[in-house]
Design a protein around this motif. Sequence first.
Motif, short mmCIF file in Angstrom:
data_model
loop_
_atom_site.label_atom_id
_atom_site.label_comp_id
_atom_site.label_asym_id
_atom_site.label_seq_id
_atom_site.Cartn_x
_atom_site.Cartn_y
_atom_site.Cartn_z
N ALA A 107 6.37 -4.45 -10.59
CA ALA A 107 6.08 -3.88 -9.27
C ALA A 107 7.16 -4.25 -8.25
CB ALA A 107 4.71 -4.35 -8.80
N ILE A 142 9.87 -1.63 -6.31
CA ILE A 142 9.98 -1.48 -4.85
C ILE A 142 11.43 -1.66 -4.39
CG2 ILE A 142 9.31 -2.52 -2.65
CD1 ILE A 142 6.59 -3.12 -3.89
N PHE A 190 3.09 3.60 -8.93
CA PHE A 190 2.12 3.38 -7.86
C PHE A 190 2.59 2.31 -6.87
CE2 PHE A 190 -0.87 5.42 -10.91
CZ PHE A 190 -1.29 6.44 -10.07
N SER A 191 3.38 1.35 -7.33
CA SER A 191 3.96 0.37 -6.40
C SER A 191 4.94 1.05 -5.47
CB SER A 191 4.66 -0.74 -7.18
OG SER A 191 3.75 -1.42 -8.03
N SER A 192 5.80 1.93 -6.01
CA SER A 192 6.75 2.66 -5.18
C SER A 192 6.04 3.60 -4.22
CB SER A 192 7.72 3.44 -6.07
OG SER A 192 8.50 2.57 -6.87
N LEU A 193 5.00 4.26 -4.69
CA LEU A 193 4.26 5.18 -3.83
C LEU A 193 3.62 4.42 -2.66
CD1 LEU A 193 3.08 7.97 -3.21
CD2 LEU A 193 1.19 7.44 -4.78
N LYS A 194 3.04 3.27 -2.95
CA LYS A 194 2.44 2.46 -1.90
C LYS A 194 3.50 2.00 -0.91
CE LYS A 194 -1.26 0.27 -0.34
NZ LYS A 194 -2.48 0.98 0.08
N PHE A 195 4.64 1.59 -1.38
CA PHE A 195 5.73 1.14 -0.52
C PHE A 195 6.24 2.28 0.37
CE2 PHE A 195 10.41 0.91 -0.17
CZ PHE A 195 10.51 -0.17 0.70
N ARG A 203 4.69 5.05 1.28
CA ARG A 203 3.68 5.36 2.30
C ARG A 203 3.74 4.36 3.46
NH1 ARG A 203 -0.40 8.94 1.21
NH2 ARG A 203 -0.64 9.66 -0.95
N TYR A 204 3.93 3.11 3.12
CA TYR A 204 3.95 2.07 4.15
C TYR A 204 5.10 2.27 5.12
CZ TYR A 204 4.87 -2.50 6.24
OH TYR A 204 5.13 -3.51 7.13
#
Length: 607
Positions: free
Chosen positions: A514, A518, A591-596, A598-599
Motif C-alpha cells: 500500500a 501511494i 484501492f490504496s492509490s484510489l483512496k490517496f 480522492r484525498y
Amino acid sequence: MTVLGHPRSWSCWWLPLLLLLLLGTGREPGVEGVTHYKAGDPVILYVNKVGPYHNPQETYHYYQLPVCSPEKIRHKSLSLGEVLDGDRMAESLYEIRFRENVEKRILCHMQLSPAQVEQLRQAIEELYYFEFVVDDLPIRGFVGYMEESGFLPHSHKIGLWTHLDFHLEFHRDRIIFANVSVRDVKPHSLDGLRPDEFLGLTHTYSVRWSETSVERRSDRRRGDDGGFFPRTLEIHWLSIINSMVLVFLLVGFVAVILMRVLRNDLARYNLDEETTSGGSGDDFDQGDNGWKIIHTDVFRFPPYRGLLCAVLGVGAQFLALGTGIIVMALLGMFNVHRHGAINSAAILLYALTCCISGYVSSHFYRQIGGERWVWNIILTTSLFSVPFFLTWSVVNSVHWANGSTQALPATTILLLLTVWLLVGFPLTVIGGIFGKNNASPFDAPCRTKNIAREIPPQPWYKSTLVHMTVGGFLPFSAISVELYYIFATVWGREQYTLYGILFFVFAILLSVGACISIALTYFQLSGEDYRWWWRSVLSVGSTGLFIFFYSVFYYARRSNMSGAVQTVEFFGYSLLTGYVFFLMLGTISFFSSLKFIRYIYVNLKMD
C-alpha cells in the motif's frame, strides 16, 4: 422473486451436506485420536505411500513396489484433505495387538523376478521412503540402504530392508507414539545378482510396546519422531527485524509525502487559485504544473474496465482467503503434522468467499459505468478458475501417466466440480447481484472533461517497467527470507508452525504494498500522467513475478527436486502462486492509490 426464492429454500440442506463431504469423516493422521484399546485388541497398520525423499509431491501407492501384500487389497476411506495430500491407505499383513510384543515374526516369503529386483534397486537408488499409519499416527522409513565410498576403487552397495522394528508407546488404553526402526538390522544385499537370477526373500518384523507418562500426543516434544523429517522451524528474528525496518522506512516516507510535500502542494495550488480567481475559467490551468493540472482527467475511467473490476474482485477474494487460513491456523484448527486439513479448509473457504469476488467486481463495475454486468460476473468467476483448471489438468495428467497417488480419483474430481458448481459459482452470481444493486454512482471530487489532455513525454524512470521493478522488489524484499521457509514447507520436508510470524509478515507485505503504491502514484501524477488505474495494479502486483523468479532460484539452488513429475507440478503451481500474489497485491495497490487520489483532490480548491 421466485427465482431468488429457490436457493433460500434448498440451501439449508445442500450446503451442510457439501461441508460434510469436504471435511470428510476420517481424522487427519497425527490428530489426537479417540480410539481406546484393551490388552490384546488388534491394532490395524495401514500402508500408505512411497516416493523419492527429495520429491515430496511425487508419491506412489506402497503396493506398486514388489512387497508383501494381501491377496485382496482393502483401502481405508479417506477425507478430502488426505486424498489431496496423496494418501492412499490400505490394510497390511502386519498383525499388531495392543501391548503384545512380537519378536521377529515372518510377514511373508517372496520370490522376486529380475525385473522386480531392478525395480527395487531403482527405488533404493532414488532414496524411496515409505509411510505407514498406525492409529492415525504416520511412521516413515527408507525402503533400502545405499552406500557409496571411495574414489579408486569406487564401491556402490545397495541393500533392502527385510526386517522392521516397530516401537509403540501407550498411556493406559491409548496409543501415544509410533515409530519404525532398522537400527539393529542388516540389509539384504541386492548386489552381485545375475541378470536372469530370481531372488528369494523372507520379510519379518518385530513389535515392542512401552508405557509412557505422556497423556496426550500433543504433549510430546515436537520433532520427536525419530528425526525422519524435520518438524519445526526456529524463529528467524533477522528476517522480522529487516521487514520491520523496511515498513517503518516506507511508512515514514509516505508520511513525509502526505504531511509535507502534499501540504506544500495544496498551499501553493490553493493560493494560486485565490490569486487567479478573478480571471476566466480558461486561465485555470495556465501556469500550473504537477498533479493539479490533470484534475479533469485523473478520474477518467480506464480501458478494459471489466477486466480491471474482475482483477479487483478476485484479488479481494484471495485477500479474505489468505487472512482466513492464517487466522484458522492461529486458532489451532490445523494439525502440525499434516497438510490435509489446510487443503480442505482452503477449498471450503475458496468456495464460500466467491461471494466476495462477485460483490466487489460487480459493485465497482457498476460504479464506473459498466453495463454488461453478466459478462463481468462470468469474467470474474473465470479469472482464476480457468487458469487453475488448465494448470491442474496438465499436472494431474503427468501424475496419472506416471501412476502417482497425487493424481486425483474421478470421485474426488466430481466432488470438487460439484462444490464449484453448487457453491462457488452461485455465490459469485449472488454476490454480483447484490454488488450491482447496492452500487452508487462513482463519487469523483473533480469533473472529467470530454476531451482527454495530452500527456507530456515521461522520463525513463517514470515508465511502467521501472515502476513495476521498484513496486515489486520492495514488497518481495520484505518477505524474501520468510518465503524460503514457506517454500521449504510446501515443497520440502519442513513443518511450518510459526503462524503468528506468518500473520505478522503477511500484514507487513500488505502495508509495504500500500505504501509503495501511494508513493509511485504520487510521482506518476506529478509528471502529469493520469493513467494510474492499471499502473497501480501492475506496479505492486509485479511482486508475483519476483516470487516466481525466486521459485526458479529455489528449484535450482535450494532443493534437490528432479524428474518430470516434480518439475511439472512445481513450476505449474509456482506460476499459479505468483498469479495469486499479483491479484492480491494489485488489489491492495489499486484501492490504496484510489483512496490517496480522492484525498488529495478533495482538499484541492477548484471553484
